[in-house]
Design a protein around this motif. Structure first.
Motif, PDB file in Angstrom:
ATOM      1  N   LEU A 330      -0.969 -11.214 -13.132  1.00 52.78           N
ATOM      2  CA  LEU A 330      -1.155 -10.240 -14.209  1.00 52.78           C
ATOM      3  C   LEU A 330      -0.499  -8.907 -13.845  1.00 52.78           C
ATOM      4  O   LEU A 330       0.056  -8.215 -14.713  1.00 52.78           O
ATOM      5  CB  LEU A 330      -2.639 -10.051 -14.491  1.00 52.78           C
ATOM      6  N   GLY A 331      -0.535  -8.549 -12.574  1.00 53.58           N
ATOM      7  CA  GLY A 331       0.135  -7.330 -12.132  1.00 53.58           C
ATOM      8  C   GLY A 331       1.642  -7.391 -12.346  1.00 53.58           C
ATOM      9  O   GLY A 331       2.262  -6.378 -12.685  1.00 53.58           O
ATOM     10  N   HIS A 332       2.224  -8.565 -12.163  1.00 54.20           N
ATOM     11  CA  HIS A 332       3.655  -8.706 -12.446  1.00 54.20           C
ATOM     12  C   HIS A 332       3.941  -8.483 -13.933  1.00 54.20           C
ATOM     13  O   HIS A 332       4.946  -7.853 -14.295  1.00 54.20           O
ATOM     14  CB  HIS A 332       4.132 -10.102 -12.039  1.00 54.20           C
ATOM     15  N   HIS A 333       3.063  -8.981 -14.789  1.00 51.61           N
ATOM     16  CA  HIS A 333       3.285  -8.825 -16.223  1.00 51.61           C
ATOM     17  C   HIS A 333       3.075  -7.376 -16.675  1.00 51.61           C
ATOM     18  O   HIS A 333       3.887  -6.835 -17.434  1.00 51.61           O
ATOM     19  CB  HIS A 333       2.349  -9.761 -16.999  1.00 51.61           C
ATOM     20  N   THR A 334       1.973  -6.774 -16.262  1.00 51.84           N
ATOM     21  CA  THR A 334       1.704  -5.401 -16.718  1.00 51.84           C
ATOM     22  C   THR A 334       2.702  -4.408 -16.143  1.00 51.84           C
ATOM     23  O   THR A 334       2.971  -3.365 -16.756  1.00 51.84           O
ATOM     24  CB  THR A 334       0.277  -4.993 -16.327  1.00 51.84           C
ATOM     25  N   GLY A 335       3.275  -4.725 -14.971  1.00 59.03           N
ATOM     26  CA  GLY A 335       4.301  -3.852 -14.394  1.00 59.03           C
ATOM     27  C   GLY A 335       5.674  -4.091 -14.964  1.00 59.03           C
ATOM     28  O   GLY A 335       6.607  -3.332 -14.637  1.00 59.03           O
ATOM     29  N   GLY A 336       5.847  -5.148 -15.772  1.00 52.71           N
ATOM     30  CA  GLY A 336       7.153  -5.421 -16.364  1.00 52.71           C
ATOM     31  C   GLY A 336       8.086  -6.189 -15.458  1.00 52.71           C
ATOM     32  O   GLY A 336       9.272  -6.339 -15.782  1.00 52.71           O
ATOM     33  N   HIS A 337       7.581  -6.724 -14.320  1.00 55.02           N
ATOM     34  CA  HIS A 337       8.478  -7.412 -13.396  1.00 55.02           C
ATOM     35  C   HIS A 337       8.999  -8.721 -13.986  1.00 55.02           C
ATOM     36  O   HIS A 337      10.148  -9.101 -13.723  1.00 55.02           O
ATOM     37  CB  HIS A 337       7.749  -7.701 -12.075  1.00 55.02           C
TER      38      HIS A 337
END
Length: 489
Positions: A330-337
């Motif tokens: 989820l951190g990858h998604h919310t960060g735009g990675h």
């Protein structure tokens, strides 16, 4: 004198000469080795019995036994349903009952007559099938000594049934469901682009320019200016497919080999995902959950809305560790990675294809030159070297970033992994994520120990190879989590 013809046959039968006078020796029995004497008044012996290869039998009414069944060398078949042989033919002391459903033959005086004009033994219907327990006889053939038993297929001995293994216990559900699916806040931005995402886009700019040049050259050169520009604009607009949900799902299914979760998998996955998104203030339905059939502990953030997890992670690790893995993705998604990485890859794809094509042409040229002479091979290498140097000198602002791009992308990827770890730690999953990292390190140590026991040594990546890795090592990630672990979060 001759015997009168059979009154029932009403057909002319053969007329045999008179029997010998009294006092002459009796003819031998049928089948003996001594031929019968000639009949009186005849210079040649009597002809054989019609349809038979043996000498003629004694005259009817003599004391000899009844002739065998016409045309057969064995006795008549037994009476159906009886194990005893049938009684002799008519003219004997007792007559057998007729065959079933067959009219009784008429009795003839002195025995059965011979049929006229028979050159061979007449054919009779096949004997009726023998009943169980009765051994049949067959005309003109040997009599079996015993009835063959019915065929019984061999029986394979069956092994004792193996007791069913008890079902594996599911992974423990030790997650602290703080919100039980509800949320205490909603994030202002459901997705964004942090410094890592912006860095990925910046590193991909040289590749994008090369791809644009490749697409423009082919489109304008083949289709003309008007149609060529339409193709260029269509290629530029195709990047929006990264955020098109059906296209993302098709990409995940066919390229990344992900699938929709089964009912029991969804029943385990969705409550954990709702807790993770509730802590982050993210709408759970914003993302699509998918599963990969794999025995590795792994998860992936794909495209713009896909979160994939392996079957091992779904079924084998505790719920708290699975929640930590999902929080990391989820951190990858919310960060735009996820979306910036895929977008940069898509726009640099034509340039990658052109570069691979040029490398293939260079390899073919070197192999062809090596067939002729060493001097020809050297000339090919010299031409390739001059082409590369000319590219660096003429367009260094394109060639230098292209050469440095893989190393820069790997560095940005490592920073993105550390940022996603911090996102999971901020949601309260630092201890559980540390357990997952310890599991990864234990697997690596086990592989090294197994190789050492077999006398092999695993090849460690060198300096440049380490710079191309997209994930930091486990100790680096654990060290980055130390502040969260000390705070007991």
């Amino acid at each position: 004198m001759s015997y009168p013809p059979d009154p029932a046959a009403q057909e002319p039968g053969p007329v045999y000469p008179d029997p010998p006078y009294p006092g002459t020796p009796a003819p031998p029995y049928p089948g003996s080795a001594v031929p019968s004497p000639p009949y009186p008044g005849s210079a040649v012996p009597s002809p054989p019995y019609p349809g038979s290869a043996v000498p003629s039998p004694p005259y009817p009414g003599s004391a000899a036994s009844a002739p065998p069944y016409p045309g057969s060398a064995v006795p008549a078949p037994p009476y159906p349903g009886s194990a005893a042989p049938p009684p002799p033919y008519p003219g004997s002391a007792a007559s057998p009952p007729p065959y079933p459903e067959t009219p009784a033959p008429p009795s003839y005086p002195g025995g059965a007559p011979q049929y006229p004009g028979a050159g061979a033994a007449p054919s009779y219907p096949a004997a009726p099938p023998a009943h169980p327990g009765v051994t049949p006889t067959y005309p003109n053939g040997p009599q079996p000594t015993a009835t063959a038993p019915p065929y019984i297929p061999p029986q394979t001995p069956q092994a004792a049934p193996t007791p069913a293994a008890p079902p594996e216990a599911p992974a423990p559900d030790d997650l602290d469901y703080r919100h039980a699916g509800s949320r205490i806040h909603v994030a202002a931005h459901q997705r964004g682009a942090d410094a890592t995402a912006i860095g990925q886009l910046a590193v991909q700019v040289p590749g994008f320019l090369v791809s644009l040049a490749v697409v423009a050259s082919f489109a304008v050169g083949i289709l003309g200016t008007a149609m060529g520009w339409l193709v260029i604009l269509a290629w530029l607009a195709s990047g929006a497919l990264v955020f098109h949900r059906p296209t993302e799902l098709a990409f995940a299914r066919h390229v990344m080999k992900l699938r929709a979760p089964l009912a029991e998998e969804r029943a385990r996955l969705e409550p954990i995902w709702r807790e993770v998104t509730a802590r982050a203030g993210i709408e759970a339905h914003t993302y699509e959950l998918m599963v990969e059939n794999s025995t590795d502990l792994n998860a992936v953030a794909a495209a713009g809305h896909v979160v994939g997890v392996t079957t091992y992670a779904l079924n084998e690790i505790p719920s708290s560790n699975l929640a930590a893995v999902l929080a990391h993705e989820l951190g990858h998604h919310t960060g735009g990675h996820a979306w910036t990485g895929l977008l940069g890859y898509w726009y640099s794809l034509p340039g990658r294809i052109a570069w691979a094509f040029m490398r293939g042409i260079a390899r073919i040229a070197i192999r062809v030159a090596s067939v002729f002479s060493l001097a020809a091979t050297g000339m090919v290498y010299l031409f390739i070297g001059m082409f590369v140097i000319g590219g660096f000198v003429a367009a260094w602002y394109i060639t230098v970033p292209l050469v440095a791009a893989p190393y820069l992308l790997a560095y940005v990827g490592r920073q993105g992994e550390l940022r996603a770890d911090r996102q999971a730690a901020d949601l309260g999953f630092a201890p559980h994520l540390a357990q997952v990292l310890h599991h990864f390190q234990a697997q690596e140590d086990a592989v090294k120990a197994q190789a050492a026991a077999q006398g092999r040594q695993l090849k460690e990546p060198g300096g440049l190879a380490k710079l191309l890795t997209t994930h930091p090592d486990n100790y680096t990630r654990l060290q980055a989590l130390e502040p969260y672990l000390q705070l007991g979060r």
